[in-house]
Design a protein around this motif. Structure first.
Motif, mmCIF file in Angstrom:
data_model
loop_
_atom_site.group_PDB
_atom_site.id
_atom_site.type_symbol
_atom_site.label_atom_id
_atom_site.label_comp_id
_atom_site.label_asym_id
_atom_site.label_seq_id
_atom_site.Cartn_x
_atom_site.Cartn_y
_atom_site.Cartn_z
ATOM 1 N N ASP A 1 0.803 -1.221 0.000
ATOM 2 C CA ASP A 1 0.000 0.000 0.000
ATOM 3 C C ASP A 1 0.835 1.270 0.000
ATOM 4 N N LYS B 1 -0.603 7.981 -6.962
ATOM 5 C CA LYS B 1 -1.792 8.829 -6.868
ATOM 6 C C LYS B 1 -1.460 10.273 -7.200
ATOM 7 N N ARG C 1 -6.381 -3.649 -7.211
ATOM 8 C CA ARG C 1 -7.090 -2.905 -6.168
ATOM 9 C C ARG C 1 -6.340 -1.632 -5.803
ATOM 10 N N ARG C 2 -5.032 -1.735 -5.688
ATOM 11 C CA ARG C 2 -4.235 -0.548 -5.351
ATOM 12 C C ARG C 2 -4.246 0.472 -6.490
ATOM 13 N N GLU D 1 -7.294 2.407 -6.136
ATOM 14 C CA GLU D 1 -7.164 3.377 -5.042
ATOM 15 C C GLU D 1 -6.340 4.581 -5.468
#
Length: 414
Positions: free
Chosen positions: A109, A116, A201-202, A205
């Motif tokens: 994570d 991002k 999934r990351r 995100e």
């Protein structure tokens, strides 16, 4: 009489001030008269303003899989240069899947925030960005290419893991370089598929618009697809169904995580260029067979590259050698009414070439190359300097607000 106030509108949702780019840079101001190259493309709910795509480019500059300011500077320029879609470099779903110790990763994570940051900048400019997920297989644990001969193994002292390199079978790339791989166990394969699921999934995100699975260039998925490197006798080897099993499990793992509105891309090597050996290898015919199965599996675009799985490959190099491969797949799919977008890559070095490749409903000879005509489709994608290409093709496009005074006049020579 007071002058009306004029607001320098901010980009919605951006965590910093930047003016709204409405429409985004690279958008044709008159799409109806623009060539297909500069017309929008809708893939599921993702709408690209044009058909230009920046392919993943390994930088070998990450810190324990975390991207840095180098990557932000490297990628952000494409957000302001009018690219329809930019794809972040090959990003490993497991630590031992990196090509070098300095490769991008998404197995934990803590690797989400720097990605991002990049995504947020792209979105602040109204642009789309994806990420390529993969595993290097038997090509893992090497030094960055500028540190030695291609394939030099990174020692443990320099962050390498030469004793934990996976492949479909224990066949090394070469005897004098690269690590000697071990055949992935069923538990390893299970871990790998879970790695794709978790990395997807990351990626969600982090805010990415799309994901591409890396199944090309001799990395782990290629090694399973190819009879040159897959000598397994279990469910993941043998015939076509066995050798493609891992790929379809990875596709399913990613597809179950991402929303139905998000497109999924796949890059493969259409051929290994190993037909000259007379031995079984992955061929164009295998890629066509695979392509026919992809829409039902949830893949929306096939990114057609080639080679990379053997040092004995013999590539028939000419300006359209990869584009011709994409055309063969598209033609075979069209004959059966199968709807799958095809990405064309490689040696697309000028605006007219890019225009002709993607021009819908038109075929153009490849000029002086002497090869067959390129199969042109509305779905093909090209990589080239965007704003300069627009000028060369006489297409008026939106420039970034901040550069609005820098644009060339229509018809102006460069």
């Amino acid at each position: 009489m007071a002058s009306p106030s004029v607001e320098n509108k901010a980009a919605p949702g951006a965590p910093f001030y930047t003016p709204a780019q409405e429409p985004p840079a690279g958008t044709a101001l008159d799409p109806a008269t623009a060539p297909t190259l500069f017309q929008p493309l809708k893939i599921r709910d993702l709408i690209l303003p044009n058909r230009f795509v920046v392919s993943p480019m390994c930088q070998y500059s990450a810190h324990d899989g975390h991207l840095t300011d180098w990557h932000f500077a490297h990628l952000s320029k494409y957000a302001i240069h009018g690219v329809g879609l930019t794809i972040v470099e090959a990003t490993s779903v497991l630590p031992n899947g990196r090509i070098t110790p300095q490769d991008s990763g998404l197995w934990q994570d803590s690797q989400i925030p720097p990605l991002k940051r990049i995504v947020e900048f792209f979105h602040s400019q109204g642009q789309k960005v994806g990420i390529q997920l993969g595993h290097a297989g038997r090509k893992a644990s090497t030094l960055a290419p500028w540190l030695g001969h291609h394939g030099t193994v990174a020692s443990k002292e320099h962050g390498g893991w030469g004793d934990n390199v996976w492949s479909a079978s224990g066949i090394p790339v070469a005897d004098d370089k690269y690590a000697k791989p071990k055949a992935a166990t069923l538990e390893d394969i299970k871990e790998l598929v879970q790695g794709f699921r978790d990395a997807a999934r990351r990626a969600l995100e982090a805010g990415f618009d799309t994901i591409e699975i890396h199944g090309a260039h001799g990395y782990l998925i290629t090694e399973f697809l190819s009879p040159v490197t897959n000598k397994r006798t279990d469910a993941y080897g043998g015939d076509f169904e066995g050798r493609t099993r891992l790929l379809f499990e990875a596709i399913a793992a990613v597809r179950e995580v991402i929303p139905a509105s998000m497109p999924l891309l796949l890059r493969i090597s259409v051929t290994e260029w190993m037909e000259h050996t007379g031995e079984p290898s992955w061929t164009v015919e295998d890629s066509i067979r695979l392509a026919k199965l992809l829409p039902a599996a949830g893949v929306d675009l096939l990114d057609a590259s080639s080679a990379g799985n053997s040092e004995d490959q013999k590539i028939d190099v000419h300006p359209y050698y990869q584009i011709d491969l994409a055309g063969k797949i598209r033609e075979a799919l069209r004959k059966e009414g199968i709807n799958l977008l095809i990405g064309a890559v490689g040696f697309i070095t000028n605006a007219e070439m890019a225009r002709s490749i993607v021009q819908e409903g038109k075929k153009e000879a490849t000029g002086s190359t002497g090869h067959d005509a390129v199969e042109e489709t509305a779905e093909a994608l090209a990589t080239l300097p965007r704003l300069m290409s627009a000028q060369q093709l006489g297409v008026e496009v939106k420039w970034p607000n901040q550069y609005h005074r820098a644009g060339w006049k229509k018809g102006e020579k460069l």
